[in-house]
Scaffold this motif. Sequence first.
Motif, PDB file in Angstrom:
ATOM      1  N   LYS A   1       0.820  -1.222   0.000  1.00 52.71           N
ATOM      2  CA  LYS A   1       0.000   0.000   0.000  1.00 52.71           C
ATOM      3  C   LYS A   1       0.850   1.266   0.000  1.00 52.71           C
ATOM      4  O   LYS A   1       0.310   2.361  -0.183  1.00 52.71           O
ATOM      5  N   GLY A   2       2.162   1.113   0.196  1.00 55.69           N
ATOM      6  CA  GLY A   2       3.021   2.285   0.215  1.00 55.69           C
ATOM      7  C   GLY A   2       3.972   2.363  -0.960  1.00 55.69           C
ATOM      8  O   GLY A   2       4.996   3.052  -0.896  1.00 55.69           O
ATOM      9  N   ILE A   3       3.639   1.694  -2.051  1.00 53.77           N
ATOM     10  CA  ILE A   3       4.519   1.667  -3.224  1.00 53.77           C
ATOM     11  C   ILE A   3       4.044   2.675  -4.264  1.00 53.77           C
ATOM     12  O   ILE A   3       2.850   2.748  -4.571  1.00 53.77           O
ATOM     13  N   SER A   4       4.982   3.413  -4.818  1.00 55.83           N
ATOM     14  CA  SER A   4       4.678   4.362  -5.899  1.00 55.83           C
ATOM     15  C   SER A   4       5.519   4.017  -7.128  1.00 55.83           C
ATOM     16  O   SER A   4       6.529   3.314  -7.029  1.00 55.83           O
ATOM     17  N   LEU A   5       5.099   4.526  -8.270  1.00 52.52           N
ATOM     18  CA  LEU A   5       5.813   4.278  -9.524  1.00 52.52           C
ATOM     19  C   LEU A   5       6.395   5.582 -10.050  1.00 52.52           C
ATOM     20  O   LEU A   5       5.721   6.622 -10.021  1.00 52.52           O
ATOM     21  N   PHE A   6       7.628   5.507 -10.519  1.00 54.90           N
ATOM     22  CA  PHE A   6       8.329   6.702 -10.998  1.00 54.90           C
ATOM     23  C   PHE A   6       8.903   6.464 -12.383  1.00 54.90           C
ATOM     24  O   PHE A   6       9.302   5.342 -12.735  1.00 54.90           O
ATOM     25  N   VAL A   7       8.937   7.531 -13.157  1.00 56.82           N
ATOM     26  CA  VAL A   7       9.613   7.495 -14.443  1.00 56.82           C
ATOM     27  C   VAL A   7      10.977   8.142 -14.251  1.00 56.82           C
ATOM     28  O   VAL A   7      11.088   9.300 -13.819  1.00 56.82           O
ATOM     29  N   VAL A   8      12.028   7.358 -14.552  1.00 56.15           N
ATOM     30  CA  VAL A   8      13.403   7.789 -14.291  1.00 56.15           C
ATOM     31  C   VAL A   8      14.222   7.601 -15.569  1.00 56.15           C
ATOM     32  O   VAL A   8      14.642   6.490 -15.888  1.00 56.15           O
ATOM     33  N   PRO A   9      14.468   8.650 -16.333  1.00 53.84           N
ATOM     34  CA  PRO A   9      15.232   8.499 -17.568  1.00 53.84           C
ATOM     35  C   PRO A   9      16.723   8.307 -17.296  1.00 53.84           C
ATOM     36  O   PRO A   9      17.257   8.848 -16.321  1.00 53.84           O
ATOM     37  N   LYS A  10      17.348   7.535 -18.152  1.00 51.33           N
ATOM     38  CA  LYS A  10      18.805   7.349 -18.062  1.00 51.33           C
ATOM     39  C   LYS A  10      19.519   8.684 -18.239  1.00 51.33           C
ATOM     40  O   LYS A  10      20.455   9.008 -17.511  1.00 51.33           O
ATOM     41  N   VAL A  11      19.059   9.464 -19.214  1.00 53.63           N
ATOM     42  CA  VAL A  11      19.602  10.796 -19.472  1.00 53.63           C
ATOM     43  C   VAL A  11      18.480  11.810 -19.251  1.00 53.63           C
ATOM     44  O   VAL A  11      17.371  11.644 -19.769  1.00 53.63           O
ATOM     45  N   LEU A  12      18.759  12.851 -18.475  1.00 54.42           N
ATOM     46  CA  LEU A  12      17.754  13.870 -18.197  1.00 54.42           C
ATOM     47  C   LEU A  12      17.435  14.661 -19.462  1.00 54.42           C
ATOM     48  O   LEU A  12      18.275  14.787 -20.369  1.00 54.42           O
ATOM     49  N   ILE A  13      16.230  15.183 -19.509  1.00 55.01           N
ATOM     50  CA  ILE A  13      15.763  15.896 -20.699  1.00 55.01           C
ATOM     51  C   ILE A  13      15.676  17.387 -20.393  1.00 55.01           C
ATOM     52  O   ILE A  13      15.103  17.796 -19.374  1.00 55.01           O
ATOM     53  N   ASN A  14      16.238  18.194 -21.261  1.00 56.21           N
ATOM     54  CA  ASN A  14      16.184  19.645 -21.119  1.00 56.21           C
ATOM     55  C   ASN A  14      14.785  20.166 -21.445  1.00 56.21           C
ATOM     56  O   ASN A  14      13.950  19.455 -22.023  1.00 56.21           O
ATOM     57  N   GLY A  15      14.561  21.412 -21.115  1.00 54.40           N
ATOM     58  CA  GLY A  15      13.266  22.021 -21.344  1.00 54.40           C
ATOM     59  C   GLY A  15      12.839  22.029 -22.800  1.00 54.40           C
ATOM     60  O   GLY A  15      11.648  21.987 -23.102  1.00 54.40           O
TER      61      GLY A  15
END
Length: 596
Positions: A225-239
């Motif tokens: 009940k305390g688990i969340s899902l995240f999107v984590v890119p290998k390389v960060l994306i600029n604006g």
Amino acid sequence: MPTYRAPVEEVSFLLNEVFQFDNYNNLPGFSDASADVREAIFDEAAKFAENVVQPLNRSGDLEGCKRHDDGRVTTPTGFKEAFRQLGEGGWLSLAAPAEYGGQGLPITLSQVVGEFLISSNMAFSMYSGLTQGAMAALLVHGTPEQKKTFVPKMVTGEWAGTMNLTEPHCGTDLGLLRTKAVKQADGSYKITGTKIFISGGEQDLTENIVHLVLARIEGAPAGVKGISLFVVPKVLINGDGSLGSRNGVSCGSIEHKMGIHGNSTCVMNYDNATGWLLGEENKGLNAMFVMMNEARLGVGVQGLAQSEVAYQNAVAYARERLQGRAISGVKEKDKPADPIIVHPDVRRTLLTIKAFNEAARAFVVWTSLKSDVAHRSGDEKERQAADDHMGLMTPVLKGVLTDVGFANAVSAQQTFGGHGYIAEHGMEQFVRDARIAMIYEGANGIQALDLVGRKLGRDGGRAITAFFGEVSSFAKENAANEAMKPYIVPLSASLQHLQQATMWLMQNGLQKPDNAAAASTDYMHLFGLVVLGYMWARMVKVALGKLADGSGTDQHKTKLITGKFFMERMLPETAVHLARIQSGSDTTMALAAEAF
């Protein structure tokens, strides 16, 4: 050297004749997939699978993936170029929404193409399969900004996707996971932890990888009940959408494993990596289940696909290999021996695999069409019925197709005798690759427990009741047809076995849970046999109709024989499963742990 030919004719038979694909033209995307378009898609997919992907299967298995000192991972020679062609050819975009650069075609077409790719090279196909699963989760649970940022690049194959669930101390029991997420002032999170068994976790095929990661936010409740899902890119994306700096995620090592050597199965380390919440806080499993269910269907197809390619090679060998004489008399008088395909036991083996493959493919197409209805229909009742079907059938499809697919790969290997144990013929690789499908995305014992413990009683048994009704109605409608009796009588008997098993579980499983758990795997396989029998009855009905009106072909004649073999030699196993189920759990649970 092993070979492969995509079963385009078989797929066309199912879509055009059995399931009447064009009757779904009221759903978005179907009218764009006319018979001519489908034929062109499958022909091109077959060429790509046979000529580009399949030649890399054995070399990829021998070379494997390599992790370098700086953490980079290189895939086998040829994989990067093949993946580029996969993206440019539009094979990742078939069912993706047009607004994100996809073609918006039915999911069913994508599943068919998926079988071709898996049969030709299972390890390679996993990179695209996981990417499509990650896209599905993003499309359902992502914010508009997340969809806009990630999905278009995944559709083109420029970026890939993964799913990160398992940790060294926690596999099935995700409530034990320790990966933590700390919220930042800008709304992002810092993710720290270690994940294992991550397929495609690091690779050189794409310029970025979109990791979907389960983690626990600081202060969240214990357990699932305390688990969340995240999107984590290998390389960060600029604006502006361009790639920025490397994120705090790296490959610690590559697992040394039994098969699928061409896929990089990684230990992934997250060290204050920047991620963004996907979906709602503490409801990560709900979001991840979108991807997991996609993956489970894809893994079911892996079982079929490995069974198919192993079968094709076994048949070719059985036609050519000269050993002994037919017990009924010499068949090839001008040769020193007869080909082994004349021997009844070899034929039994091959027909067993063939009968499974053709019914399993029908099961996949049937369920894929239900998925399209669930996602695209404007009718709420239709969507609900299709969603019920998906929930009920997913564990059956995953569990049964991978269990039997592996057994069939072993049987096909056995056809080669000692040559099947030698690497150059490729059969031992099919066995090794097929084995993982029984384990990942929820081991098959878990699938069986999910079916018995959750899916049967869901919504008051609405899904299983609908299935019983559909098969019973089909049997009654065709009971008076003399030509159908060899198929309807055994189907009806096996359905009765399934109904008896279901009633037994209702009466004996609730009060004594061990009864349900001990019966679960037999119940799953009994259920699977009934589904496959129903698929055969539907295929045979079509074949009989074609032969009766004069439009039948050798393909239709073959269906009658293969279907009859299934009914006579395979479907009767439902009685064995029923007997095991009704034996209960007392003997199974009687031994003390020390006595094993």
